[in-house]
Design an enzyme around this catalytic site. Sequence first.
Site, PDB file in Angstrom:
ATOM      1  N   THR A   1      53.397 -56.508   1.503  1.00 19.86           N
ATOM      2  CA  THR A   1      54.508 -56.605   2.469  1.00 19.86           C
ATOM      3  C   THR A   1      54.719 -58.050   2.937  1.00 19.86           C
ATOM      4  O   THR A   1      55.863 -58.499   3.087  1.00 19.86           O
ATOM      5  CB  THR A   1      54.255 -55.686   3.691  1.00 19.86           C
ATOM      6  OG1 THR A   1      54.109 -54.359   3.214  1.00 19.86           O
ATOM      7  CG2 THR A   1      55.410 -55.721   4.680  1.00 19.86           C
TER       8      THR A   1
ATOM      9  N   GLU B   1      51.261 -52.938  12.801  1.00 19.15           N
ATOM     10  CA  GLU B   1      52.214 -53.423  11.807  1.00 19.15           C
ATOM     11  C   GLU B   1      52.136 -54.944  11.663  1.00 19.15           C
ATOM     12  O   GLU B   1      52.249 -55.485  10.567  1.00 19.15           O
ATOM     13  CB  GLU B   1      53.643 -53.019  12.201  1.00 19.15           C
ATOM     14  CG  GLU B   1      53.932 -51.539  12.076  1.00 19.15           C
ATOM     15  CD  GLU B   1      53.930 -51.093  10.628  1.00 19.15           C
ATOM     16  OE1 GLU B   1      52.837 -51.026  10.037  1.00 19.15           O
ATOM     17  OE2 GLU B   1      55.002 -50.825  10.096  1.00 19.15           O
TER      18      GLU B   1
HETATM   19  N1  HSE Z   1      61.327 -53.656   7.540  1.00 19.85           N
HETATM   20  C1  HSE Z   1      60.072 -53.946   6.895  1.00 19.85           C
HETATM   21  C2  HSE Z   1      60.362 -54.804   5.675  1.00 19.85           C
HETATM   22  C3  HSE Z   1      59.405 -52.673   6.499  1.00 19.85           C
HETATM   23  O1  HSE Z   1      61.310 -54.493   4.945  1.00 19.85           O
HETATM   24  O2  HSE Z   1      59.655 -55.787   5.449  1.00 19.85           O
HETATM   25  C4  HSE Z   1      58.074 -52.863   5.833  1.00 19.85           C
HETATM   26  O3  HSE Z   1      57.613 -51.591   5.393  1.00 19.85           O
END
Ligand code: HSE
Length: 310
Positions: free
Chosen positions: A181, A128
Site C-alpha cells: 500500500t 491504517e
Molecule cells: N484509499 C487507500 C488507497 C486505500 O487507495 O491508498 C488503501 O486500501
Amino acid sequence: MKKVRVFAPASIANLGCGFDVMGLALDEVGDVLEIIASEGDGLTITNTTQVPLPDDIEQNVITPVVRKFLSLIDKKAQIDVTICRKIYPGSGIGSSAASSAAAAYGMNELFGCPLSDEQVVECAMEGENLASGGYHADNAAPAVLGGIVLIRGYHPLDIIQLPVPGNFYCAVVHPHIVVNTKDARNILPPNVSLHKAVSQWGNVGGLVAGLYSGNIGLVGRSMNDVVAEPYRKQFIPGFDDLRNKLLAAKALAMNISGSGPSVFALTDRHDVAQRAGWIMKEHFDKLGISSEVYVVKVSNKGAKLCGVNI
Ligand code: HSE
C-alpha cells in the site's frame, strides 16, 4: 477483568472515483479478536491463526489503536488481545482496517462506550497509518460502521453513511501478487490537473446521487477513477482486458479494491457476481497467477460483538 469477542468486516476502499473518501463493508468475511482488559499497564497480542503476522507488537496495527483509545479516555489498563480470525494481509480487502476496527470497537465496548463513532474510527485510523503511512478512513470507517460510507472531510472527521441498495454484490479477486500500500500511494503524483479533478468530482457526485436514488446505471458509470487507477493498474496484469471482459458480462463496474492487488466487480445480480468471479479467476489462471475469489453481498453491518464475558 472484562472480555469481549468482536468481529469487523473486510472492506473495499475508493469505489473507483472516491480515492480516500469512499468505501464499503463486505458480508461475512472479516477478522475476529478477543480482547481482555484487566488492572495494570501493558499490551500483549497473541496470533492463533495460520496467517503470518509480525511477532513484534510495535509492527502490529492493533498496538497503535489500543494506545490511541487509552490515551483518548486517559486510562491505563492491561490489554491482552487474541487474534482468532484474520484476513490475509496485502489482500486489498482491508485486512489492516478489519483488525484496527475490531480493536477500536472492542476497546470501546470494554470500557462502556465512552467514544463516539467518529472517535472509534479515528482510533482505527492509527492502525491504517502504521500499515500504509497515511491516515485514511475509507476502509476503517466501513469496517467500524458497515454499509457504504463517504468521508466528507478529515479535519474534523465527518463520516456520512450512504444508502446500500438491496441487492448489491461484489465479486472480489485477490491475485497472489504483492502490491504494498505504501508503494501504491507513493506512486501517485501529488498534484491533480483541473481537468482530472472535474471528472473525478463529477463521478463522486454521480455515485452518491445514484446510491440515494437507487439508479444502478448511474452508480456503475460513476465508478470511474482518473486519479489513482491510471498509475496503479500497471501492478495488475491484464487490467484493461479483465475490465472489458467483466463489463461485457454485465458487471456495473470494475475497479481496483483500495490500493490493490485485489480488483472487484460490482453488480446488482448474484448470478452476474458469480460469473464475474469465475472470469476473474480464469483471467489470472491464464497468466499463471493463483488467486482467491470472494462473491459477497455488500453489508450494512460493521464491527459487532460476538461474545461478552464480564
Ligand atoms: N484509499 C487507500 C488507497 C486505500 O487507495 O491508498 C488503501 O486500501
